[in-house]
Write an enzyme that holds these catalytic residues in place. Structure first.
Site, PDB file in Angstrom:
ATOM      1  N   GLU A 163       0.714  -1.408   0.043  1.00  0.00           N
ATOM      2  CA  GLU A 163       0.183  -0.014  -0.124  1.00  0.00           C
ATOM      3  C   GLU A 163       0.623   0.951   0.302  1.00  0.00           C
ATOM      4  O   GLU A 163       0.817   2.155   0.698  1.00  0.00           O
ATOM      5  CB  GLU A 163      -0.734   0.144   1.077  1.00  0.00           C
ATOM      6  CG  GLU A 163      -2.002  -1.204   1.031  1.00  0.00           C
ATOM      7  CD  GLU A 163      -2.740  -0.926   2.215  1.00  0.00           C
ATOM      8  OE1 GLU A 163      -2.377  -0.459   2.543  1.00  0.00           O
ATOM      9  OE2 GLU A 163      -3.104  -2.528   2.323  1.00  0.00           O
ATOM     10  N   ASN A 205       2.231  -5.231  -3.015  1.00  0.00           N
ATOM     11  CA  ASN A 205       1.225  -5.756  -3.468  1.00  0.00           C
ATOM     12  C   ASN A 205      -0.087  -3.900  -2.540  1.00  0.00           C
ATOM     13  O   ASN A 205       0.115  -3.308  -1.613  1.00  0.00           O
ATOM     14  CB  ASN A 205       0.784  -6.336  -1.415  1.00  0.00           C
ATOM     15  CG  ASN A 205      -0.640  -7.151  -1.033  1.00  0.00           C
ATOM     16  OD1 ASN A 205      -1.931  -7.453  -2.290  1.00  0.00           O
ATOM     17  ND2 ASN A 205      -1.158  -6.655  -0.164  1.00  0.00           N
ATOM     18  N   HIS A 242     -10.376  -5.632  -2.304  1.00  0.00           N
ATOM     19  CA  HIS A 242     -11.616  -5.640  -1.583  1.00  0.00           C
ATOM     20  C   HIS A 242     -12.809  -4.826  -2.054  1.00  0.00           C
ATOM     21  O   HIS A 242     -12.329  -3.513  -2.579  1.00  0.00           O
ATOM     22  CB  HIS A 242     -10.539  -5.004  -0.414  1.00  0.00           C
ATOM     23  CG  HIS A 242     -10.025  -5.535   0.482  1.00  0.00           C
ATOM     24  ND1 HIS A 242     -10.480  -6.677   0.867  1.00  0.00           N
ATOM     25  CD2 HIS A 242      -8.786  -5.084   1.032  1.00  0.00           C
ATOM     26  CE1 HIS A 242      -8.878  -6.948   1.619  1.00  0.00           C
ATOM     27  NE2 HIS A 242      -7.934  -6.576   1.629  1.00  0.00           N
ATOM     28  N   GLU A 271      -6.178 -10.612  -1.418  1.00  0.00           N
ATOM     29  CA  GLU A 271      -7.203 -10.426  -0.121  1.00  0.00           C
ATOM     30  C   GLU A 271      -8.358  -9.962  -0.897  1.00  0.00           C
ATOM     31  O   GLU A 271      -9.183  -9.470  -0.228  1.00  0.00           O
ATOM     32  CB  GLU A 271      -7.101  -9.309   0.605  1.00  0.00           C
ATOM     33  CG  GLU A 271      -5.246  -9.494   1.169  1.00  0.00           C
ATOM     34  CD  GLU A 271      -4.811  -7.573   1.461  1.00  0.00           C
ATOM     35  OE1 GLU A 271      -5.605  -7.251   2.262  1.00  0.00           O
ATOM     36  OE2 GLU A 271      -3.542  -8.069   1.886  1.00  0.00           O
ATOM     37  N   ASP A 273     -12.410 -10.068  -1.331  1.00  0.00           N
ATOM     38  CA  ASP A 273     -13.491 -10.174  -0.469  1.00  0.00           C
ATOM     39  C   ASP A 273     -14.922  -9.427  -1.125  1.00  0.00           C
ATOM     40  O   ASP A 273     -14.386  -7.868  -1.372  1.00  0.00           O
ATOM     41  CB  ASP A 273     -13.892 -10.039   1.247  1.00  0.00           C
ATOM     42  CG  ASP A 273     -12.652  -8.148   1.802  1.00  0.00           C
ATOM     43  OD1 ASP A 273     -12.619  -8.127   0.456  1.00  0.00           O
ATOM     44  OD2 ASP A 273     -13.130  -8.633   2.885  1.00  0.00           O
TER      45      ASP A 273
HETATM   46  O1  G3I Z   1      -6.003  -8.305  18.793  1.00  0.00           O
HETATM   47  C1  G3I Z   1      -6.293  -7.373  19.363  1.00  0.00           C
HETATM   48  C2  G3I Z   1      -7.879  -7.410  20.021  1.00  0.00           C
HETATM   49  O2  G3I Z   1      -6.652  -7.829  21.671  1.00  0.00           O
HETATM   50  C3  G3I Z   1      -8.511  -6.026  21.152  1.00  0.00           C
HETATM   51  O3  G3I Z   1      -8.905  -6.738  21.662  1.00  0.00           O
HETATM   52  C4  G3I Z   1      -8.940  -5.078  19.882  1.00  0.00           C
HETATM   53  C5  G3I Z   1      -9.731  -4.145  20.271  1.00  0.00           C
HETATM   54  O4  G3I Z   1      -9.375  -3.071  18.920  1.00  0.00           O
HETATM   55  O5  G3I Z   1      -8.067  -4.998  18.885  1.00  0.00           O
HETATM   56  C6  G3I Z   1      -7.581  -6.412  18.781  1.00  0.00           C
HETATM   57  O6  G3I Z   1      -6.699  -6.425  17.020  1.00  0.00           O
HETATM   58  C7  G3I Z   1      -6.986  -5.948  15.845  1.00  0.00           C
HETATM   59  C8  G3I Z   1      -6.671  -6.983  15.022  1.00  0.00           C
HETATM   60  O7  G3I Z   1      -7.617  -6.402  13.059  1.00  0.00           O
HETATM   61  C9  G3I Z   1      -6.634  -8.451  15.255  1.00  0.00           C
HETATM   62  O8  G3I Z   1      -8.883  -8.529  14.834  1.00  0.00           O
HETATM   63  C10 G3I Z   1      -6.398  -4.430  15.507  1.00  0.00           C
HETATM   64  O9  G3I Z   1      -7.215  -3.174  16.293  1.00  0.00           O
HETATM   65  C11 G3I Z   1      -6.841  -4.229  14.174  1.00  0.00           C
HETATM   66  O10 G3I Z   1      -6.544  -3.239  13.954  1.00  0.00           O
HETATM   67  C12 G3I Z   1      -6.688  -5.194  13.118  1.00  0.00           C
HETATM   68  O11 G3I Z   1      -7.335  -4.839  12.296  1.00  0.00           O
HETATM   69  C13 G3I Z   1      -6.434  -5.746  10.668  1.00  0.00           C
HETATM   70  C14 G3I Z   1      -6.085  -4.468  10.156  1.00  0.00           C
HETATM   71  O12 G3I Z   1      -5.259  -5.157   8.742  1.00  0.00           O
HETATM   72  C15 G3I Z   1      -5.518  -2.743  10.760  1.00  0.00           C
HETATM   73  O13 G3I Z   1      -5.012  -2.619   8.951  1.00  0.00           O
HETATM   74  C16 G3I Z   1      -7.626  -6.475  10.388  1.00  0.00           C
HETATM   75  O14 G3I Z   1      -7.654  -7.244  10.959  1.00  0.00           O
HETATM   76  C17 G3I Z   1      -6.881  -6.933   9.177  1.00  0.00           C
HETATM   77  O15 G3I Z   1      -7.756  -7.788   8.590  1.00  0.00           O
HETATM   78  C18 G3I Z   1      -6.379  -6.464   8.309  1.00  0.00           C
HETATM   79  O16 G3I Z   1      -5.697  -6.702   6.904  1.00  0.00           O
HETATM   80  C19 G3I Z   1      -5.962  -5.432   6.271  1.00  0.00           C
HETATM   81  C20 G3I Z   1      -4.856  -6.257   5.379  1.00  0.00           C
HETATM   82  O17 G3I Z   1      -3.024  -6.473   6.032  1.00  0.00           O
HETATM   83  C21 G3I Z   1      -3.937  -5.275   4.119  1.00  0.00           C
HETATM   84  N1  G3I Z   1      -5.437  -4.811   3.043  1.00  0.00           N
HETATM   85  C22 G3I Z   1      -6.140  -4.439   3.958  1.00  0.00           C
HETATM   86  C23 G3I Z   1      -6.319  -5.517   4.679  1.00  0.00           C
HETATM   87  C24 G3I Z   1      -8.020  -5.162   5.445  1.00  0.00           C
HETATM   88  O18 G3I Z   1      -7.689  -4.312   6.016  1.00  0.00           O
END
Ligand code: G3I
Length: 471
Positions: A163, A205, A242, A271, A273
Site C-alpha cells: 500500500e 501489494n 476488497h 485479499e 472479499d
Molecule cells: O487482537 C486485538 C484485541 O486483543 C483487541 O481487543 C482489539 C481491540 O481493538 O484489537 C485486536 O486487534 C485488531 C486486529 O485486527 C485483530 O482483530 C486490531 O485492532 C485491528 O486493527 C486489526 O485489523 C486488521 C487490519 O488489517 C489492520 O490494518 C484486520 O484484522 C486485517 O484484516 C486487516 O488486513 C488488511 C491487510 O493487512 C492489508 N490490506 C487491507 C486489509 C484490510 O484492512
C-alpha cells in the site's frame, strides 16, 4: 502441450467471456460432468493455480474454522501475525510465536504460505512510528532482512511492500514516514528481501488497483515497469481486491491483470472479499475468478478470511462461508467457475534456478499392491510446470472391497501442495500422505476411482511411491 480436456476447457472459457463484462456474467454456467474439483483448492489446482485464505492464529483452536480452512485452501496468509508490529514489537526483539503458529499449521497440512507484509506504513510498532530519515531506513531494511531470513525457504511469496501509493487521482506515492526516507525505499526493500530469501517470489501489494483506468493502477504499473527495466528484483503484483457497492468489481479487471502480467510478473489476487449477499455477490465473485483464470500468469486467489464472521468487515458478509460455516452461493459460483478451467499457468516465474526439465529422470511406474491384495494403486503423470507437477493415482479393486486407503510418498525436497478427490492426512515429516475416499470407498471388483495431487518438486522430478490397502 495441451490435453483434449484443457482445449475443451479453454474453448469453454473463451465462449464464456464472449465480450461480456466480467461483473455482469451469469452465475449458472454448467459444470462439466467430469469436473474433478470438489473443493476450491482442488478445482484451482487443475489449472496450476492455488486457492488461499487469510488465517488468524487466534482461531486455530476453532474446529469448524480449521476444518474448512484445511479442506478448501492450499495457500495461507497470516491476517495480522507477520506484520511489522507483530514481528518486531520492540526494536531488535522479534516475536515469532504467532507467525510460527500459522506457518507451522500451514506446512503441517501441506499448504504454502504467502508472507504479509515486510514493509508498510501501517501497523508499524510504536518505536518505528516515531522514527524518520536514515535511522528509519536502516530499521526498515533490517526488519525486512531479519524476517525474510527467519522464514527463508518457507514462503511462496512475500508482500515486500504494501500500500505505498495514494488513493485518488494524483498517481503519487502515499505520504508516510517510509516514503519520506526517499523515493527509493521500495526498491531498497525488494533488494533486501531478495538477498534474505532468494527462493521467495517478491510482490508489491495494494488495493484500489483493480480498475485499469484509475490513476493509482497506472502509477503502480509504471513503478513495476520501471523496476523490471532496471532489474529491481520484483516477481509479482498482489491485487487486494476488497470490493463493495461503492467499489465494485470493474468490468476491465481482466485487462488490468493481463497488462501487469505482460510486464513479466506474476499477478495474484491477495485479499479478496466482496460485500453483499446472494446472487449479486456470487456473480461478482465469479467475475473475479474468471478474470484470473483467463490470465496465464494469474497464479492464485486468496480470500481474506474463512467465514463471514471472521472477516475484518463482518457486517458486510463478504466471504464464501456464512457464520455457521455453510457454503454460500458465492462459494458455489467460485467453485463452478474454477471447474470451468482456465489458461494453465505455464511457468510461474519462480526466481529459483530452472530445474532439470520433466521426463529426464523418471523412475519406473511405481505400481504396488501391498497388504490385503484387494486393491492396486497406479500412478500416472499429469501436467508439469517449471516448479511443480500434477499426478493422478488410480485405485483398482481386485475383488469387491468396502473401503481403501493409499499412501503417496514423495522424496525430499518435494512437497505435496494440493490434492483433489479424496481426504488426505499426513505423517509428521510431511512426506507421506495417506489418501482415503471422501465418501464411501466401496468398489465392485474391477471398478476404479482416482485422486490427484500437485507436487512442488524443488528440483526433484522423481515420481512418488504408492501403496494401496483395502478393507
Ligand atoms: O487482537 C486485538 C484485541 O486483543 C483487541 O481487543 C482489539 C481491540 O481493538 O484489537 C485486536 O486487534 C485488531 C486486529 O485486527 C485483530 O482483530 C486490531 O485492532 C485491528 O486493527 C486489526 O485489523 C486488521 C487490519 O488489517 C489492520 O490494518 C484486520 O484484522 C486485517 O484484516 C486487516 O488486513 C488488511 C491487510 O493487512 C492489508 N490490506 C487491507 C486489509 C484490510 O484492512
Amino acid at each position: 502441450m495441451t490435453t483434449p480436456r484443457q482445449r475443451y476447457r479453454r474453448g469453454r472459457l473463451a465462449a464464456a467471456f464472449g465480450g461480456l463484462a466480467a461483473a455482469t456474467l451469469a452465475v449458472t454456467l454448467a459444470v462439466p460432468a467430469a469436473a474433478a474439483g470438489s473443493t476450491l483448492q482442488a478445482a484451482a489446482a487443475e489449472s496450476g493455480r492455488y486457492f488461499g485464505t487469510a488465517i488468524a492464529a487466534s482461531r486455530l483452536n476453532d474446529g469448524t474454522y480449521t476444518t474448512i480452512a484445511n479442506r478448501e485452501f492450499n495457500m495461507i496468509t497470516a491476517e495480522n501475525e507477520m506484520k511489522m508490529d507483530a514481528m518486531q514489537p520492540s526494536r531488535g526483539q522479534f516475536n515469532w510465536s504467532s507467525g510460527d503458529r500459522i506457518v507451522n499449521w500451514a506446512r503441517q497440512n501441506g499448504k504454502q504460505v504467502r508472507g504479509h507484509a515486510l514493509a508498510w506504513h501501517s501497523q508499524q510498532p510504536g518505536w518505528m512510528q516515531n522514527m524518520s530519515g536514515s535511522q528509519l531506513r536502516t530499521a526498515m531494511l533490517d526488519h525486512v532482512t531479519q524476517v525474510a531470513s527467519y522464514y527463508r525457504g518457507k514462503i511462496y511469496a512475500w508482500d515486500v511492500v504494501n500500500e505505498a501509493f495514494a488513493d485518488g487521482s494524483s498517481g503519487a506515492r502515499r505520504d508516510s514516514n517510509l516514503q519520506r526516507t526517499g523515493n527509493d525505499w521500495i526498491e531498497a526493500a525488494f533488494r533486501a528481501a531478495r538477498a534474505a530469501d532468494p527462493g521467495a517470489k517478491l510482490c508489491y501489494n495494494d488495493y484500489n488497483t483493480d480498475n485499469w483506468q484509475h490513476a493509482k493502477t497506472q502509477a503502480v504499473y509504471n513503478m513495476v515497469k520501471d523496476f523490471k527495466a532496471r532489474g529491481v528484483p520484483i516477481d509479482c503484483v498482489g491485487f487486494q481486491a476488497h470490493f463493495n457497492s461503492g467499489n465494485p468489481v470493474p468490468s476491465n479487471y481482466h485487462t488490468t491483470l493481463q497488462n501487469f502480467a505482460d510486464l513479466g510478473v506474476d499477478v495474484q489476487i491477495t485479499e479478496l472479499d466482496i460485500e453483499g449477499s446472494g446472487s449479486s455477490q456470487a456473480q461478482q465473485y465469479q467475475g473475479v475468478v474468471q478474470a484470473c483464470l483467463s490470465v496465464a500468469r494469474c497464479t492464485g486467489i486468496t480470500v481474506w478470511g474463512v467465514r463471514d464472521t471472521d472477516s475484518w468487515r463482518a457486517s458486510g458478509t463478504p466471504l464464501l462461508f456464512d457464520g455457521s460455516g455453510n457454503k454460500k452461493a458465492a462459494y458455489t459460483s467460485v467453485l463452478n467457475q474454477l471447474n470451468q478451467g482456465g489458461t494453465p499457468v505455464p511457468n510461474p516465474g519462480n526466481p529459483t534456478p530452472t530445474p532439470t526439465q520433466p521426463g529426464t529422470t523418471p523412475t519406473p511406474t511405481p505400481t504396488q499392491n501391498p497388504g490385503t491384495g484387494g486393491c492396486t494403486a497406479t500412478y500416472s503423470e499429469g501436467q508439469k510446470w517449471n516448479d511443480r507437477f500434477n499426478g493422478t493415482v488410480t485405485i483398482r479393486a481386485n475383488t469387491a472391497i468396502s473401503g481403501w486407503s493409499s499412501t503417496v510418498t514423495v522424496r525430499q525436497p518435494q512437497r505435496i501442495i494440493a490434492t483433489w478427490n479424496g481426504s488426505p492426512t499426513w505423517d509428521s515429516s510431511g512426506n507421506v500422505m495417506t489418501m482415503r475416499p471422501s465418501g464411501s470407498g466401496a468398489l465392485a471388483a474391477g471398478q476404479t476411482v482416482s485422486f490427484g495431487f500437485t507436487v512442488q518438486h524443488n528440483g526433484n522430478w522423481t515420481w512418488p511411491t504408492l501403496t494401496c490397502s483395502a478393507s
